[in-house]
Design a protein around this motif. Structure first.
Motif, PDB file in Angstrom:
ATOM      1  N   ALA A   5     -12.652   4.634  21.518  1.00  0.00           N
ATOM      2  CA  ALA A   5     -13.314   3.352  21.680  1.00  0.00           C
ATOM      3  C   ALA A   5     -12.454   2.421  22.512  1.00  0.00           C
ATOM      4  N   SER A   6     -13.122   1.563  23.253  1.00  0.00           N
ATOM      5  CA  SER A   6     -12.413   0.582  24.062  1.00  0.00           C
ATOM      6  C   SER A   6     -13.309  -0.622  24.292  1.00  0.00           C
ATOM      7  N   GLY A   7     -12.706  -1.687  24.809  1.00  0.00           N
ATOM      8  CA  GLY A   7     -13.474  -2.865  25.176  1.00  0.00           C
ATOM      9  C   GLY A   7     -13.274  -4.068  24.282  1.00  0.00           C
ATOM     10  N   GLY A   8     -12.525  -3.914  23.210  1.00  0.00           N
ATOM     11  CA  GLY A   8     -12.295  -5.046  22.337  1.00  0.00           C
ATOM     12  C   GLY A   8     -11.436  -6.099  23.004  1.00  0.00           C
ATOM     13  N   ASN A  83     -23.638  -9.944  22.175  1.00  0.00           N
ATOM     14  CA  ASN A  83     -23.882 -11.275  22.732  1.00  0.00           C
ATOM     15  C   ASN A  83     -23.833 -12.323  21.627  1.00  0.00           C
ATOM     16  N   SER A  84     -23.680 -13.559  22.031  1.00  0.00           N
ATOM     17  CA  SER A  84     -23.669 -14.682  21.086  1.00  0.00           C
ATOM     18  C   SER A  84     -22.711 -14.420  19.929  1.00  0.00           C
ATOM     19  N   LEU A  85     -21.521 -14.029  20.268  1.00  0.00           N
ATOM     20  CA  LEU A  85     -20.548 -13.695  19.234  1.00  0.00           C
ATOM     21  C   LEU A  85     -20.131 -14.922  18.434  1.00  0.00           C
ATOM     22  N   SER A  86     -19.870 -14.682  17.169  1.00  0.00           N
ATOM     23  CA  SER A  86     -19.400 -15.741  16.278  1.00  0.00           C
ATOM     24  C   SER A  86     -18.131 -15.267  15.573  1.00  0.00           C
ATOM     25  N   PRO A  87     -17.375 -16.199  14.997  1.00  0.00           N
ATOM     26  CA  PRO A  87     -16.155 -15.784  14.285  1.00  0.00           C
ATOM     27  C   PRO A  87     -16.426 -14.750  13.192  1.00  0.00           C
ATOM     28  N   GLU A  88     -17.632 -14.756  12.645  1.00  0.00           N
ATOM     29  CA  GLU A  88     -17.981 -13.786  11.604  1.00  0.00           C
ATOM     30  C   GLU A  88     -18.047 -12.357  12.145  1.00  0.00           C
ATOM     31  N   ASP A  89     -18.073 -12.210  13.453  1.00  0.00           N
ATOM     32  CA  ASP A  89     -18.084 -10.882  14.063  1.00  0.00           C
ATOM     33  C   ASP A  89     -16.681 -10.317  14.250  1.00  0.00           C
ATOM     34  N   THR A  90     -15.677 -11.113  13.942  1.00  0.00           N
ATOM     35  CA  THR A  90     -14.299 -10.658  14.079  1.00  0.00           C
ATOM     36  C   THR A  90     -14.035  -9.485  13.145  1.00  0.00           C
ATOM     37  N   ALA A  91     -13.589  -8.380  13.717  1.00  0.00           N
ATOM     38  CA  ALA A  91     -13.357  -7.168  12.937  1.00  0.00           C
ATOM     39  C   ALA A  91     -12.790  -6.094  13.845  1.00  0.00           C
ATOM     40  N   ASN A  92     -12.358  -5.034  13.221  1.00  0.00           N
ATOM     41  CA  ASN A  92     -12.010  -3.824  13.943  1.00  0.00           C
ATOM     42  C   ASN A  92     -13.286  -2.981  14.018  1.00  0.00           C
ATOM     43  N   TYR A  93     -13.681  -2.621  15.212  1.00  0.00           N
ATOM     44  CA  TYR A  93     -14.931  -1.903  15.418  1.00  0.00           C
ATOM     45  C   TYR A  93     -14.640  -0.415  15.639  1.00  0.00           C
ATOM     46  N   TYR A  94     -15.381   0.416  14.906  1.00  0.00           N
ATOM     47  CA  TYR A  94     -15.182   1.856  14.946  1.00  0.00           C
ATOM     48  C   TYR A  94     -16.462   2.540  15.403  1.00  0.00           C
ATOM     49  N   CYS A  95     -16.330   3.494  16.299  1.00  0.00           N
ATOM     50  CA  CYS A  95     -17.498   4.310  16.605  1.00  0.00           C
ATOM     51  C   CYS A  95     -17.484   5.539  15.706  1.00  0.00           C
ATOM     52  N   ALA A  96     -18.662   6.101  15.507  1.00  0.00           N
ATOM     53  CA  ALA A  96     -18.814   7.213  14.577  1.00  0.00           C
ATOM     54  C   ALA A  96     -19.908   8.146  15.060  1.00  0.00           C
ATOM     55  N   TYR A 114     -17.544  12.209  12.192  1.00  0.00           N
ATOM     56  CA  TYR A 114     -16.358  11.907  12.979  1.00  0.00           C
ATOM     57  C   TYR A 114     -16.223  10.406  13.183  1.00  0.00           C
ATOM     58  N   TRP A 115     -14.970   9.976  13.181  1.00  0.00           N
ATOM     59  CA  TRP A 115     -14.621   8.577  13.424  1.00  0.00           C
ATOM     60  C   TRP A 115     -13.728   8.473  14.639  1.00  0.00           C
ATOM     61  N   GLY A 116     -13.895   7.373  15.356  1.00  0.00           N
ATOM     62  CA  GLY A 116     -12.924   7.031  16.371  1.00  0.00           C
ATOM     63  C   GLY A 116     -11.937   6.029  15.814  1.00  0.00           C
ATOM     64  N   LYS A 117     -10.857   5.821  16.536  1.00  0.00           N
ATOM     65  CA  LYS A 117      -9.945   4.747  16.174  1.00  0.00           C
ATOM     66  C   LYS A 117     -10.599   3.430  16.547  1.00  0.00           C
ATOM     67  N   GLY A 118     -10.280   2.399  15.830  1.00  0.00           N
ATOM     68  CA  GLY A 118     -10.949   1.129  16.035  1.00  0.00           C
ATOM     69  C   GLY A 118     -10.481   0.388  17.266  1.00  0.00           C
ATOM     70  N   THR A 119     -11.310  -0.538  17.668  1.00  0.00           N
ATOM     71  CA  THR A 119     -10.948  -1.484  18.716  1.00  0.00           C
ATOM     72  C   THR A 119     -11.194  -2.885  18.168  1.00  0.00           C
ATOM     73  N   GLN A 120     -10.213  -3.732  18.304  1.00  0.00           N
ATOM     74  CA  GLN A 120     -10.256  -5.049  17.657  1.00  0.00           C
ATOM     75  C   GLN A 120     -11.072  -6.035  18.480  1.00  0.00           C
ATOM     76  N   VAL A 121     -11.962  -6.712  17.783  1.00  0.00           N
ATOM     77  CA  VAL A 121     -12.728  -7.809  18.369  1.00  0.00           C
ATOM     78  C   VAL A 121     -12.389  -9.074  17.587  1.00  0.00           C
ATOM     79  N   THR A 122     -11.922 -10.079  18.290  1.00  0.00           N
ATOM     80  CA  THR A 122     -11.578 -11.351  17.664  1.00  0.00           C
ATOM     81  C   THR A 122     -12.338 -12.454  18.368  1.00  0.00           C
ATOM     82  N   VAL A 123     -13.078 -13.220  17.572  1.00  0.00           N
ATOM     83  CA  VAL A 123     -13.888 -14.309  18.111  1.00  0.00           C
ATOM     84  C   VAL A 123     -13.338 -15.617  17.567  1.00  0.00           C
ATOM     85  N   SER A 124     -12.903 -16.459  18.454  1.00  0.00           N
ATOM     86  CA  SER A 124     -12.355 -17.744  18.046  1.00  0.00           C
ATOM     87  C   SER A 124     -13.438 -18.813  18.049  1.00  0.00           C
ATOM     88  N   SER A 125     -13.278 -19.770  17.166  1.00  0.00           N
ATOM     89  CA  SER A 125     -14.291 -20.837  17.047  1.00  0.00           C
ATOM     90  C   SER A 125     -13.999 -21.981  17.998  1.00  0.00           C
TER      91      SER A 125
END
Length: 125
Positions: A5-8, A83-96, A114-125
């Motif tokens: 996974a990538s793009g965080g 789209n329209s990301l909010s701080p509540e979307d902040t998390a480590n995202y994993y594909c499966a 199967y799991w991938g390693k996560g990619t971190q998404v951080t949304v600031s307010s």
């Protein structure tokens, strides 16, 4: 099997971000693919999935209308446009991936193959 996974990243509230997950060493077209996320102190939760046949998709209510999942079988890649990301979307995202899953109830954090390693998404307010 490898799911990369990538793009965080770090974005401001209201922004958009796209994640991708490239699979290798599996017959990608036979797998239902999806995304989960896990925030600190919380359980891993389902975000979205796209079926291996027909291309139908399902979303968690919390992201419906804001996130779009898609797949490119030729490129062995699944995408998550957020789209329209909010701080509540902040998390480590994993594909499966789950082999030939046609019942959305089968695509859970306890039943994916199967799991991938996560990619971190951080949304600031």
């Amino acid at each position: 099997v490898q799911l990369q996974a990538s793009g965080g990243g770090l974005v401001q509230a209201g922004a958009s971000l796209g994640l991708s997950c490239k699979a290798s060493r599996l017959t990608f077209s036979l797998y239902t693919m999806g995304w989960f996320r896990q925030a600190p102190g919380k359980e891993r939760e389902f975000v979205a999935a796209i079926a291996w046949i027909g291309g139908t998709a399902t979303y968690a209510d919390s992201v419906k209308g804001r996130f779009t999942i898609s797949r490119d079988d030729a490129g062995n890649t699944v995408y998550l446009q957020m789209n329209s990301l909010s701080p509540e979307d902040t998390a480590n995202y994993y594909c499966a991936a789950r082999f030939r899953s046609i019942d959305w109830d089968q695509f859970t954090s306890g039943t994916v193959h199967y799991w991938g390693k996560g990619t971190q998404v951080t949304v600031s307010s």
